[in-house]
Design an enzyme around this catalytic site. Structure first.
Site, PDB file in Angstrom:
ATOM      1  N   HIS A   1     113.679  40.120 101.531  1.00 52.29           N
ATOM      2  CA  HIS A   1     114.209  41.381 101.015  1.00 52.29           C
ATOM      3  C   HIS A   1     113.690  42.586 101.776  1.00 52.29           C
ATOM      4  O   HIS A   1     114.432  43.535 102.040  1.00 52.29           O
ATOM      5  CB  HIS A   1     113.862  41.515  99.527  1.00 52.29           C
ATOM      6  CG  HIS A   1     114.384  42.767  98.897  1.00 52.29           C
ATOM      7  ND1 HIS A   1     115.727  43.055  98.827  1.00 52.29           N
ATOM      8  CD2 HIS A   1     113.744  43.815  98.311  1.00 52.29           C
ATOM      9  CE1 HIS A   1     115.907  44.216  98.222  1.00 52.29           C
ATOM     10  NE2 HIS A   1     114.711  44.702  97.905  1.00 52.29           N
TER      11      HIS A   1
ATOM     12  N   ASP B   1     116.929  36.723 101.201  1.00 52.62           N
ATOM     13  CA  ASP B   1     116.614  37.782 100.245  1.00 52.62           C
ATOM     14  C   ASP B   1     116.734  37.230  98.827  1.00 52.62           C
ATOM     15  O   ASP B   1     117.829  36.881  98.374  1.00 52.62           O
ATOM     16  CB  ASP B   1     117.573  38.962 100.442  1.00 52.62           C
ATOM     17  CG  ASP B   1     117.170  40.197  99.662  1.00 52.62           C
ATOM     18  OD1 ASP B   1     116.516  40.058  98.617  1.00 52.62           O
ATOM     19  OD2 ASP B   1     117.532  41.303 100.095  1.00 52.62           O
TER      20      ASP B   1
ATOM     21  N   SER C   1     117.254  48.920  99.934  1.00 51.76           N
ATOM     22  CA  SER C   1     117.464  48.380  98.597  1.00 51.76           C
ATOM     23  C   SER C   1     118.145  49.424  97.709  1.00 51.76           C
ATOM     24  O   SER C   1     119.262  49.835  98.004  1.00 51.76           O
ATOM     25  CB  SER C   1     116.137  47.898  98.017  1.00 51.76           C
ATOM     26  OG  SER C   1     116.338  47.099  96.880  1.00 51.76           O
TER      27      SER C   1
END
Length: 257
Positions: free
Chosen positions: A234, A204, A107
């Site tokens: 995610h 996601d 991320s």
């Protein structure tokens, strides 16, 4: 500065006039594996501990760290920024590791890994992004905020948003957004030429998979693979997703060793 440990018990890296930075390091052969976590995450998370075990079984060195304001490191989260967290990662990497490294960024860590790779390209053998989120402070926060929340952020300097992953809300600061604009990458070619592997879940809900496709297009490297995971969220932390991460790393390590 504290000496680096010889095992994965956490250690603290300290310099004058800086926040102490916590990290875990396991020595081994290279290329080493370095995990860079996401926004409000720390080195005790599922992917960090999984990658530590992955590296141990293969005899490879491993490093994970907490950015300032995260986990066991010093500083206040609300005072942090992309630039500061990138410097934190670079400081620990350069102080603790030697030789070529493979960066695994999750991320926000995908943005941090790009900034690190641009700064020390000779040390970076390859990159693996998991739901990489370069430029997220602009494209996924500022540009998505309704006018009233933008006004609150600008006037009060902070905005709290509910988190799907923690009881505590996300705190978005004006400083985070404005400082992040100094490090935006996707508007022009990214001068990274090492092999890059990007994993992204099609489900996601936090970072759309199109972000990995945009990153692929922006990278100068001719060796970029994107794997879109049907049903993947995610985190990509389910056993089958971690197995995919292992296989991706195995192939990449073999290629760059």
């Amino acid at each position: 500065m504290t000496a680096k440990p010889s095992s994965t018990s956490h250690a603290i890296l300290s310099f004058p006039n800086t926040h102490p930075l916590a990290y875990r390091y396991r020595p081994g052969v290279g290329p080493g594996i370095i995990f860079l976590g996401g926004f409000m995450s720390d080195m005790s998370g599922t992917k960090a501990t999984h990658l530590e075990a992955y590296a141990a079984t293969r005899g490879r060195s491993f490093l994970a760290l907490d950015y300032s304001g995260h986990g066991l490191s010093g500083g206040r989260f609300e005072e942090g920024s992309i630039g500061q967290w990138g410097k934190d990662a670079l400081t620990v990497i350069e102080s603790v590791t030697e030789g070529p490294q493979i960066l695994v960024g999750s991320s926000m860590g995908g943005w941090i890994m790009l900034l690190v790779a641009l700064t020390i390209p000779d040390r970076i053998a390859g990159l693996v992004g998991i739901a990489s989120a370069p430029d997220f402070t602009e494209s996924l926060i500022w540009e998505q905020l309704p006018p009233d929340q933008r006004q609150t952020l600008m006037e009060k300097g902070r905005l709290e948003r509910p988190s799907d992953y923690d009881e505590e809300p996300y705190v978005i600061t004006r400083h985070l957004v404005e400082e992040g604009r100094n490090h935006l990458l996707l508007q022009s070619p990214i001068d990274i030429t090492c092999p890059v592997r990007l994993l992204h879940g099609l489900e996601d809900a936090d970072v759309p998979y199109e972000c990995s496709l945009a990153l692929m297009d922006a990278l100068k490297s001719e060796d970029v693979d994107v794997t879109l995971v049907k049903g993947g969220d995610h985190r990509l932390s389910e056993p089958q997703h971690l197995a995919l991460l292992n296989a991706t790393l195995d192939r990449l390590v073999e290629q760059v060793s």
